[in-house]
Motif scaffolding. Structure first.
Motif, short mmCIF file in Angstrom:
data_model
loop_
_atom_site.label_atom_id
_atom_site.label_comp_id
_atom_site.label_asym_id
_atom_site.label_seq_id
_atom_site.Cartn_x
_atom_site.Cartn_y
_atom_site.Cartn_z
N ASN A 213 -17.91 -29.23 -65.96
CA ASN A 213 -17.66 -30.67 -66.00
C ASN A 213 -18.10 -31.28 -67.32
O ASN A 213 -17.41 -32.11 -67.90
N VAL A 347 -29.71 -34.49 -63.77
CA VAL A 347 -28.57 -35.32 -64.10
C VAL A 347 -28.51 -35.43 -65.62
O VAL A 347 -29.48 -35.78 -66.26
N GLN A 358 -26.82 -32.56 -60.32
CA GLN A 358 -26.95 -31.92 -59.03
C GLN A 358 -28.33 -32.26 -58.48
O GLN A 358 -29.30 -32.36 -59.21
N PHE A 363 -25.92 -30.93 -53.43
CA PHE A 363 -25.27 -32.14 -53.88
C PHE A 363 -24.92 -32.07 -55.36
O PHE A 363 -25.79 -32.03 -56.22
N LYS A 364 -23.63 -32.04 -55.64
CA LYS A 364 -23.19 -32.06 -57.03
C LYS A 364 -22.36 -33.30 -57.26
O LYS A 364 -21.65 -33.76 -56.38
N SER A 365 -22.43 -33.78 -58.45
CA SER A 365 -21.77 -35.05 -58.70
C SER A 365 -21.33 -35.10 -60.15
O SER A 365 -21.90 -34.46 -61.01
N LYS A 366 -20.29 -35.87 -60.40
CA LYS A 366 -19.89 -36.06 -61.79
C LYS A 366 -19.31 -37.46 -61.97
O LYS A 366 -19.08 -38.16 -61.00
N VAL A 369 -20.40 -41.75 -60.52
CA VAL A 369 -21.41 -41.63 -59.46
C VAL A 369 -22.68 -41.01 -60.04
O VAL A 369 -23.79 -41.52 -59.86
N ALA A 370 -22.48 -39.94 -60.80
CA ALA A 370 -23.65 -39.31 -61.42
C ALA A 370 -24.29 -40.26 -62.44
O ALA A 370 -25.51 -40.27 -62.61
N LEU A 373 -26.46 -42.44 -60.55
CA LEU A 373 -27.60 -41.64 -60.12
C LEU A 373 -28.65 -41.60 -61.22
O LEU A 373 -29.84 -41.77 -61.00
#
Lengths: 397, 397
Positions: A213, A347, A358, A363-366, A369-370, A373
């Motif tokens: 990502n 992050v 993560q 929980f992984k995010s990009k 949203v990240a 975070l």
């Protein structure tokens, strides 16, 4: 009589340690002294945003007077020259101070790996001041290009190292150059941001999906990423790579490695790699049980897994807490706590409002949203050191 | 057939000339070509404000497309390399252009008086780009001081020359450093702005009372003014004065003199001092009656008094008007007009909202009133080149 605890450095670890002692021990038990070069605590994890002028001074730091009760935590603004652990004494630029317990929480320094010319010809990102030096240097190079359009290299920015710091910085720079080309009236295609990494991948300790990502986002932003390539030599405006490629550049920022603060190295603690001092499982220096070494200056392995812990704010904060706890326990004759560093999550911001991260294993995010975070982590941190008052103050300005 | 008029340079004089031709001659009479390095006209009289970041690009310039009807005034964005007056031809970087009438209204260049090291180690203030170079350079030096507090000289700013440009710049800088010390967290007493002048007074062509006022205002702002002192040599971060004093400085800006554009000098016009071409009372080059030379490139004396006219926007604008008028008159077989430069007034800004000025012989003003006057002059100018539309556009943004 109260034991005197001296904490060197008001970074993430030092502040956490001082606050824990302030909150959990009485004046009869501990006298707390915090020594720091500045009278403020800097949010180093946000500092890449300062390098592109995105943050005011007040966004990126908080006055120590604001987070401590100064009748409880004495703040000495001074520079540490030397630790004399055999004498329980610290030499400062403007005096000396003795201690019963010492917590070494000084900031790290860049590791240059003996690459010729690199120290002399690079900028680094390790404080608010160095961030401003980066910002003003790049602006000055862009202005110099306008005055001398043959100097195309003035529009190239090279970041050496694609770990956490290098990647976050490259992301911010890529966003910032869009503004700079407007301000300086430049064709966007003349500007380039290049990130060079000796390892085979960026963010090498991170999860594969997160790395993918990050690659994707940075490439979309126009960052050229060069991996598997080391820097052989740096001269003025010129970088020679192991691939044989030579990059002409007006700006070179080195984020490729850090080592322990020179004070730690020269004060005679037993060290492991890059000057980082060996500590036991309680974070005590192996040679001096009344000296705790935390954060970037300690060679810390996870007792559960044996992994070497990276130089992150999380580990520093947890170390600050454990050092405070163990000092109080030792003074009270209680058992010490073993340091089990926990990785709560990672992050990595990739420019404005975008990040990859993560939390835990699952929980992984990009994307945005990240990005949120990442902000939430900073708010949570502000809350932990200064309560609601500090959060609202920093958010509402 | 229409006569082709080529105007070199879209500064105050060139723009006035092109506009006068556009408004007062028909397409059958004149074909108008305006050659300029940029596609905008810069308000050079405001440029000292850009050097301290007080102005956006759009405050300090206007697109040529916005002030000219491009079906009437053809704009060529190019750099002038050479004028061949015997062939009625101009060599540009990207082509050539021929003319029936030529108006040379190119910008001036700094005169360095052969002072050793000065060209290499100085910044100058002569365009939006050079103003940005000054701003970013000073910010970078202040940031560098924070990173290396032994380098006290990085906080010193020296302006060489205390004429109009030097004084206005010193005033702006003195105000700006108050903001910089906040931004970079510096003790104000470490910062200094020094203005050095070889003549026995600042603003030497000005009225005595105006000079006194300017001295007073600048000293109040903390500018150190050194007169009767010439600069003997400049090396990196170091200026040697005729008094024997050596000033260590991170920034040196030279405003001590200007000379004609090098294109004028190398194109073989008969010149007087500092490359300025000799012109007759109609502003024609003495050797070529179809070439008009105006503004800073012409050695212009007031036919009434014999005084040499200074390089001011007023004289350039009046020259632009006369050149246009005389070209039309010549083409029509009418009598040419003699150029009688008029000094309408002088207003010198001394930092934010403060100025000193005189209009005619009697009206003298200082402080905020003169500051407003200075603004009014700019508004009047905007109105003259772009009407109400341009005034409101620049004011409302």
């Amino acid at each position: 009589m109260a034991k005197r605890v001296v904490i060197l450095g008001a970074g993430y670890g030092g502040v956490k340690c001082a606050q824990t002692l302030e909150r959990k021990s009485s004046r009869d038990e501990t006298e707390i002294i915090l020594v720091n070069k500045h009278d403020y605590h800097q949010f180093i994890a946000q500092i890449h945003e300062s390098a592109v002028g995105l943050r005011d001074n007040e966004d990126i730091r908080v006055s120590l007077a604001e987070i401590f009760d100064e009748t409880r935590v004495r703040i000495i603004k001074d520079i540490v020259l030397h630790i004399l652990p055999k004498e329980n004494k610290i030499l400062l630029e403007q005096g000396t101070v003795t201690y019963d317990y010492l917590v070494v929480a000084l900031g790290s320094e860049p590791e240059y790996f003996n690459i010729p010319g690199i120290e002399r010809h690079s900028l680094t990102l390790r404080s608010l001041n160095s961030a401003k030096l980066i910002r003003t240097h790049i602006e000055n190079r862009f202005a110099a290009f306008k005055a001398n359009p043959l100097k195309r290299e003035f529009l190239t920015i090279v970041v050496g190292g694609a770990g956490f710091t290098g990647i976050e910085l490259a992301g911010e720079l890529a966003d910032w150059v869009h503004e700079l080309v407007k301000e300086f009236d430049l064709p966007e295609n003349l500007v380039s941001v290049i990130n060079i990494e000796a390892a085979s991948t960026i963010l090498k300790e991170y999860d594969r999906q997160l790395i993918e990502n990050a690659y994707h986002v940075l490439r979309e932003k126009g960052v050229r990423i060069v991996t598997d390539t080391s820097i052989e030599e740096v001269t003025e405006n010129r970088i020679e790579l192991s691939s044989g490629e030579v990059i002409k550049t007006g700006t070179f920022i080195w984020t490729g490695g850090i080592r322990a603060n020179r004070v730690v190295a020269r004060s005679g603690f037993t060290s492991a790699v890059r000057g980082r001092a060996r500590v036991n499982k309680y974070l005590q220096a192996v040679d001096y049980p009344n000296v705790y070494i935390i954060g970037d200056n300690a060679f810390i392995t996870d007792p559960a897994t044996g992994d070497v812990m990276g130089p992150t704010a999380q580990v520093a904060i947890q170390g600050g807490y454990i050092a405070a706890h163990n000092i109080m326990a030792d003074a009270r004759g209680d058992d010490l706590k073993v340091f089990y560093p926990r990785e709560l999550g990672r992050v990595v911001s990739l420019g404005r409002n975008v990040a990859v991260g993560q939390i835990g294993k699952k929980f992984k995010s990009k994307g945005r949203v990240a990005g949120l975070l990442k902000q939430a982590i900073q708010w949570k941190y502000l809350y932990s050191i200064g309560g609601v008052k500090l959060v609202t103050k920093k958010l509402l300005k």
